[in-house]
Design a protein around this motif. Sequence first.
Motif, PDB file in Angstrom:
ATOM      1  N   ALA A  96       0.834  -1.210   0.000  1.00 21.20           N
ATOM      2  CA  ALA A  96       0.000   0.000   0.000  1.00 21.20           C
ATOM      3  C   ALA A  96       0.863   1.252   0.000  1.00 21.20           C
ATOM      4  N   TYR A  97       1.927   1.248   0.766  1.00 18.36           N
ATOM      5  CA  TYR A  97       2.831   2.401   0.808  1.00 18.36           C
ATOM      6  C   TYR A  97       3.513   2.601  -0.542  1.00 18.36           C
ATOM      7  N   GLY A  98       3.942   1.511  -1.161  1.00 17.11           N
ATOM      8  CA  GLY A  98       4.581   1.601  -2.470  1.00 17.11           C
ATOM      9  C   GLY A  98       3.631   2.143  -3.528  1.00 17.11           C
ATOM     10  N   LEU A  99       2.376   1.685  -3.527  1.00 15.06           N
ATOM     11  CA  LEU A  99       1.392   2.197  -4.486  1.00 15.06           C
ATOM     12  C   LEU A  99       1.119   3.681  -4.254  1.00 15.06           C
ATOM     13  N   ARG A 100       1.050   4.058  -3.006  1.00 12.86           N
ATOM     14  CA  ARG A 100       0.827   5.477  -2.689  1.00 12.86           C
ATOM     15  C   ARG A 100       1.965   6.340  -3.216  1.00 12.86           C
ATOM     16  N   ARG A 101       3.209   5.869  -3.015  1.00  8.96           N
ATOM     17  CA  ARG A 101       4.370   6.616  -3.505  1.00  8.96           C
ATOM     18  C   ARG A 101       4.365   6.711  -5.029  1.00  8.96           C
ATOM     19  N   LEU A 102       4.012   5.611  -5.699  1.00  8.40           N
ATOM     20  CA  LEU A 102       3.979   5.627  -7.168  1.00  8.40           C
ATOM     21  C   LEU A 102       2.914   6.596  -7.670  1.00  8.40           C
ATOM     22  N   ARG A 103       1.757   6.609  -7.041  1.00 12.55           N
ATOM     23  CA  ARG A 103       0.701   7.527  -7.473  1.00 12.55           C
ATOM     24  C   ARG A 103       1.101   8.987  -7.270  1.00 12.55           C
ATOM     25  N   ARG A 104       1.799   9.269  -6.167  1.00  5.66           N
ATOM     26  CA  ARG A 104       2.256  10.641  -5.926  1.00  5.66           C
ATOM     27  C   ARG A 104       3.300  11.061  -6.948  1.00  5.66           C
ATOM     28  N   LEU A 105       4.184  10.140  -7.337  1.00  5.05           N
ATOM     29  CA  LEU A 105       5.202  10.465  -8.332  1.00  5.05           C
ATOM     30  C   LEU A 105       4.603  10.721  -9.701  1.00  5.05           C
ATOM     31  N   ARG A 106       3.550  10.006 -10.038  1.00  4.89           N
ATOM     32  CA  ARG A 106       2.917  10.165 -11.345  1.00  4.89           C
ATOM     33  C   ARG A 106       2.097  11.438 -11.433  1.00  4.89           C
ATOM     34  N   ARG A 107       1.641  11.988 -10.301  1.00  2.09           N
ATOM     35  CA  ARG A 107       0.875  13.232 -10.305  1.00  2.09           C
ATOM     36  C   ARG A 107       1.738  14.424 -10.671  1.00  2.09           C
ATOM     37  N   ARG A 108       3.014  14.371 -10.351  1.00  3.32           N
ATOM     38  CA  ARG A 108       3.907  15.519 -10.568  1.00  3.32           C
ATOM     39  C   ARG A 108       4.231  15.708 -12.007  1.00  3.32           C
TER      40      ARG A 108
END
Length: 56
Positions: A44-56
């Motif tokens: 879950a933490y890894g998916l959250r980090r990936l989603r935040r990186l893709r928003r930028r």
Amino acid sequence: MVLASFCLGAAGLARAQGPGNGGPAAVNVPIDGGVSLLLAAGAAYGLRRLRRLRRR
């Protein structure tokens, strides 16, 4: 060939501890529940980090 013969010779010397040798009675600890929770939290933490990186 020498390494294989050494490993086969040393296998007879390596023995596990027999039952009832030393210490209090063994207590079974359920490791599976904690490990699965840690894996789920890590995913879950890894998916959250990936989603935040893709928003930028």
